[in-house]
Design a protein around this motif. Structure first.
Motif, PDB file in Angstrom:
ATOM      1  N   ALA A 340      37.615  59.325  44.910  1.00 23.45           N
ATOM      2  CA  ALA A 340      37.643  57.870  44.732  1.00 23.45           C
ATOM      3  C   ALA A 340      38.271  57.197  45.939  1.00 23.45           C
ATOM      4  O   ALA A 340      39.239  57.700  46.521  1.00 23.45           O
ATOM      5  CB  ALA A 340      38.409  57.501  43.467  1.00 23.45           C
ATOM      6  N   SER A 341      37.702  56.051  46.300  1.00 27.39           N
ATOM      7  CA  SER A 341      38.251  55.245  47.387  1.00 27.39           C
ATOM      8  C   SER A 341      39.454  54.455  46.886  1.00 27.39           C
ATOM      9  O   SER A 341      39.681  54.347  45.678  1.00 27.39           O
ATOM     10  CB  SER A 341      37.194  54.270  47.893  1.00 27.39           C
ATOM     11  OG  SER A 341      36.992  53.228  46.926  1.00 27.39           O
ATOM     12  N   PRO A 342      40.236  53.863  47.795  1.00 28.21           N
ATOM     13  CA  PRO A 342      41.201  52.847  47.349  1.00 28.21           C
ATOM     14  C   PRO A 342      40.458  51.693  46.680  1.00 28.21           C
ATOM     15  O   PRO A 342      39.273  51.460  46.934  1.00 28.21           O
ATOM     16  CB  PRO A 342      41.874  52.410  48.657  1.00 28.21           C
ATOM     17  CG  PRO A 342      41.682  53.562  49.597  1.00 28.21           C
ATOM     18  CD  PRO A 342      40.345  54.142  49.243  1.00 28.21           C
ATOM     19  N   ARG A 343      41.136  50.942  45.837  1.00 22.75           N
ATOM     20  CA  ARG A 343      40.495  49.863  45.085  1.00 22.75           C
ATOM     21  C   ARG A 343      40.486  48.557  45.871  1.00 22.75           C
ATOM     22  O   ARG A 343      41.441  48.251  46.591  1.00 22.75           O
ATOM     23  CB  ARG A 343      41.190  49.668  43.739  1.00 22.75           C
ATOM     24  CG  ARG A 343      41.051  50.876  42.823  1.00 22.75           C
ATOM     25  CD  ARG A 343      41.774  50.713  41.509  1.00 22.75           C
ATOM     26  NE  ARG A 343      41.739  51.959  40.736  1.00 22.75           N
ATOM     27  CZ  ARG A 343      42.341  52.136  39.570  1.00 22.75           C
ATOM     28  NH1 ARG A 343      43.039  51.124  39.031  1.00 22.75           N
ATOM     29  NH2 ARG A 343      42.257  53.289  38.941  1.00 22.75           N
ATOM     30  N   GLN A 344      39.388  47.830  45.712  1.00 25.27           N
ATOM     31  CA  GLN A 344      39.217  46.540  46.386  1.00 25.27           C
ATOM     32  C   GLN A 344      39.434  45.412  45.367  1.00 25.27           C
ATOM     33  O   GLN A 344      38.803  45.406  44.306  1.00 25.27           O
ATOM     34  CB  GLN A 344      37.809  46.449  46.955  1.00 25.27           C
ATOM     35  CG  GLN A 344      37.521  45.184  47.735  1.00 25.27           C
ATOM     36  CD  GLN A 344      38.253  45.190  49.066  1.00 25.27           C
ATOM     37  OE1 GLN A 344      39.386  44.728  49.141  1.00 25.27           O
ATOM     38  NE2 GLN A 344      37.620  45.727  50.093  1.00 25.27           N
ATOM     39  N   PRO A 345      40.336  44.455  45.645  1.00 30.30           N
ATOM     40  CA  PRO A 345      40.536  43.349  44.698  1.00 30.30           C
ATOM     41  C   PRO A 345      39.449  42.285  44.822  1.00 30.30           C
ATOM     42  O   PRO A 345      39.010  41.931  45.914  1.00 30.30           O
ATOM     43  CB  PRO A 345      41.900  42.786  45.112  1.00 30.30           C
ATOM     44  CG  PRO A 345      42.001  43.100  46.580  1.00 30.30           C
ATOM     45  CD  PRO A 345      41.273  44.396  46.775  1.00 30.30           C
ATOM     46  N   ILE A 346      39.011  41.756  43.680  1.00 33.71           N
ATOM     47  CA  ILE A 346      38.092  40.623  43.641  1.00 33.71           C
ATOM     48  C   ILE A 346      38.685  39.603  42.663  1.00 33.71           C
ATOM     49  O   ILE A 346      38.883  39.906  41.475  1.00 33.71           O
ATOM     50  CB  ILE A 346      36.685  41.042  43.199  1.00 33.71           C
ATOM     51  CG1 ILE A 346      36.086  42.023  44.217  1.00 33.71           C
ATOM     52  CG2 ILE A 346      35.784  39.819  43.023  1.00 33.71           C
ATOM     53  CD1 ILE A 346      34.688  42.462  43.889  1.00 33.71           C
ATOM     54  N   SER A 347      38.994  38.444  43.169  1.00 31.53           N
ATOM     55  CA  SER A 347      39.667  37.413  42.372  1.00 31.53           C
ATOM     56  C   SER A 347      38.646  36.458  41.766  1.00 31.53           C
ATOM     57  O   SER A 347      37.703  36.025  42.446  1.00 31.53           O
ATOM     58  CB  SER A 347      40.656  36.629  43.237  1.00 31.53           C
ATOM     59  OG  SER A 347      41.659  37.499  43.740  1.00 31.53           O
ATOM     60  N   VAL A 348      38.815  36.149  40.499  1.00 31.22           N
ATOM     61  CA  VAL A 348      37.986  35.161  39.807  1.00 31.22           C
ATOM     62  C   VAL A 348      38.870  33.930  39.551  1.00 31.22           C
ATOM     63  O   VAL A 348      39.897  34.027  38.877  1.00 31.22           O
ATOM     64  CB  VAL A 348      37.443  35.715  38.485  1.00 31.22           C
ATOM     65  CG1 VAL A 348      36.582  34.678  37.783  1.00 31.22           C
ATOM     66  CG2 VAL A 348      36.642  36.997  38.737  1.00 31.22           C
ATOM     67  N   VAL A 349      38.480  32.812  40.143  1.00 31.77           N
ATOM     68  CA  VAL A 349      39.306  31.604  40.097  1.00 31.77           C
ATOM     69  C   VAL A 349      38.534  30.497  39.367  1.00 31.77           C
ATOM     70  O   VAL A 349      37.377  30.200  39.716  1.00 31.77           O
ATOM     71  CB  VAL A 349      39.683  31.144  41.518  1.00 31.77           C
ATOM     72  CG1 VAL A 349      40.486  29.852  41.467  1.00 31.77           C
ATOM     73  CG2 VAL A 349      40.460  32.240  42.242  1.00 31.77           C
ATOM     74  N   LEU A 350      39.171  29.886  38.349  1.00 31.58           N
ATOM     75  CA  LEU A 350      38.547  28.757  37.660  1.00 31.58           C
ATOM     76  C   LEU A 350      38.501  27.550  38.589  1.00 31.58           C
ATOM     77  O   LEU A 350      39.465  27.256  39.293  1.00 31.58           O
ATOM     78  CB  LEU A 350      39.332  28.414  36.394  1.00 31.58           C
ATOM     79  CG  LEU A 350      39.378  29.501  35.320  1.00 31.58           C
ATOM     80  CD1 LEU A 350      40.146  28.994  34.113  1.00 31.58           C
ATOM     81  CD2 LEU A 350      37.972  29.937  34.925  1.00 31.58           C
ATOM     82  N   SER A 351      37.360  26.874  38.584  1.00 31.06           N
ATOM     83  CA  SER A 351      37.166  25.789  39.539  1.00 31.06           C
ATOM     84  C   SER A 351      36.262  24.736  38.927  1.00 31.06           C
ATOM     85  O   SER A 351      35.546  24.999  37.949  1.00 31.06           O
ATOM     86  CB  SER A 351      36.557  26.351  40.831  1.00 31.06           C
ATOM     87  OG  SER A 351      36.231  25.327  41.729  1.00 31.06           O
ATOM     88  N   ALA A 352      36.295  23.555  39.539  1.00 29.20           N
ATOM     89  CA  ALA A 352      35.390  22.493  39.097  1.00 29.20           C
ATOM     90  C   ALA A 352      33.984  22.724  39.598  1.00 29.20           C
ATOM     91  O   ALA A 352      33.053  22.013  39.201  1.00 29.20           O
ATOM     92  CB  ALA A 352      35.906  21.143  39.590  1.00 29.20           C
TER      93      ALA A 352
END
Length: 451
Positions: A340-352
């Motif tokens: 397994a590779s290191p983990r990549q973060p993906i951010s989900v941001v609430l927006s208008a």
């Protein structure tokens, strides 16, 4: 000394030389699969034949040698040396001789008068000329290894230089050595993931044992079993272990060890780059791996390390339903062997507003009169795509993910605009993204006649 034959009252023959070599104390070789004594001599008619330094091929100095010499033009007779092992060997053994001649292996036919024989006491077991041995290996310009396979029990090997079909005047004997049959490697080229151990195995021949080593010269024994499990392998690439074969009454090792290779597969690269997805409250987020490798699988987590896997499929796309707060997910790439590779973060941001859609191809270059096909995607799940002829106007052209604009018959550039909007009546939408299509002149063509 010289000897002659005399008949009483008659004539006397010519005197023939008889050589006696007086040697000092022999310091034997420390190796335990080599001869520890020798006998040598000449046969009738081998006038001026000689055995020089007869104990030098059983001593502890590797560069010493015994030389057998016959005079040029000798038509009969021979000179020989028998090297005697301390214990009898088996029919599965081979005997390796380190030899030297003035011509090396430049012309194998010159070796036709040199005979290698195996004896069990005084009983001949096998004999062959050097020129017929299939196992001859050059060491340098004049020295080489010759190997003869045993066919029965033996306790000595003889090197004989004859005057029959022989174009050599001398041959040097450096050492003889028993070689035990090699073990069969059952796991050569084994492939394992990085950060895991490998299990290697060999099958030794009957009457032999093995030892595992980390390299070809180490004295540290890793294992004496036929199966060896390595430590955790932390470096990608080829790792080689070595197996020594031991045999005989004294458990003597062969001089050359058998390499056993392990291919350590690296972990996959971190998938993509850190990303932020803008999404409207309550909508579903579609998180996608950028340029996924279909030979890998992708695991999604809600923590940077550890935790429970959130998906059960290949993970190229992960749906996060009904997002009502900012959150961060983590994705790792996993190879077929489990690295397994290191983990990549993906951010989900609430927006208008939604994140802008992605269109492929963009730009698109086609020939005039050819249909362009443009495809839009979004990281939001419940979206529709609206295509426009301008950045801000109400000149709607099409609604859907794939848009095929009208063809053009003159070279030039056309720009279209696409936005993502939530379905179900929600007002959340993205900015409009420009999509460029370049129409070029058609290339030359060749008429194909009817058949």
């Amino acid at each position: 000394y010289f000897a002659a034959t005399r008949i009483a009252g008659a004539c006397e023959s010519a005197r023939a030389p008889v050589h006696v070599v007086v040697t000092g104390i022999v310091i034997p070789s420390p190796d335990c699969n080599v001869p520890n004594s020798q006998s040598s001599g000449t046969t009738l008619g081998c006038i001026l034949c000689s055995v020089n330094d007869p104990n030098d091929d059983i001593d502890n100095i590797a560069t010493n040698f015994t030389r057998l010499t016959i005079p040029a033009g000798l038509l009969g007779g021979s000179v020989y040396q028998r090297l005697i092992f301390p214990a009898a060997g088996k029919a599965t053994d081979s005997i390796q001789l380190h030899l030297g001649t003035p011509v090396g292996l430049a012309d194998v036919s010159l070796l036709g008068g040199t005979v290698i024989s195996l004896y069990n006491n005084n009983t001949l077991v096998k004999a062959d000329t050097l020129s017929k041995l299939l196992s001859l290996r050059l060491l340098n310009g004049q020295q080489f290894m010759a190997t003869i396979a045993a066919t029965g029990a033996y306790d000595r090997v003889e090197v004989r230089l004859t005057g029959v079909v022989n174009l050599l005047n001398s041959i040097d004997i450096y050492v003889a050595r028993i070689i035990y049959p090699n073990a069969v490697v059952n796991s050569t080229g084994e492939s394992v993931c990085i950060n895991t151990p490998a299990t290697l195995s060999v099958t030794p021949a009957a009457g032999t044992t093995v030892r595992w080593y980390a390299d070809s010269t180490s004295t540290t024994v890793l294992s004496t079993q036929t199966t060896y499990t390595t430590d955790t392998l932390k470096t990608a690439g080829k790792v080689t272990y070595y197996v020594a074969v031991l045999g005989g009454l004294n458990n003597c090792p062969n001089p050359e060890r058998i390499p056993v290779n392990v291919n350590v597969s690296p972990a996959p690269a971190v998938p993509g780059a850190p990303a932020t997805v803008n999404i409207c409250p309550g909508s579903d987020a579609l998180l996608q791996v950028t340029n996924p490798d279909h030979q890998l699988t992708y695991n999604w987590y809600n923590v940077p390390t550890g935790g429970a896997r959130l998906n059960t499929d290949s993970g190229f796309v992960f749906k996060l339903p009904a997002v009502n707060r900012d959150t961060t997910l983590y994705v790792e790439a996993v190879s077929s062997c489990g690295a397994a590779s290191p983990r990549q973060p993906i951010s989900v941001v609430l927006s208008a507003s939604l994140s802008a859609p992605t269109v492929t191809p963009n730009p698109d270059s086609i020939a005039i009169g050819t249909q362009a096909v443009l495809t839009a995607t979004s990281n939001a799940a419940n979206v529709a795509f609206k295509w426009y002829g301008s950045q801000a106007g109400n000149d709607s052209l099409f609604t859907g993910a794939t848009y095929a604009p009208p063809t053009q018959n003159t070279p030039g550039t056309a720009t279209y605009w696409v936005e993502a909007v939530l379905t179900g009546g929600a007002t959340c939408q993205s900015i409009r993204v420009p999509v460029v299509v370049v129409y070029g002149a058609a290339g030359p063509h060749t008429d194909v006649p009817c058949e």
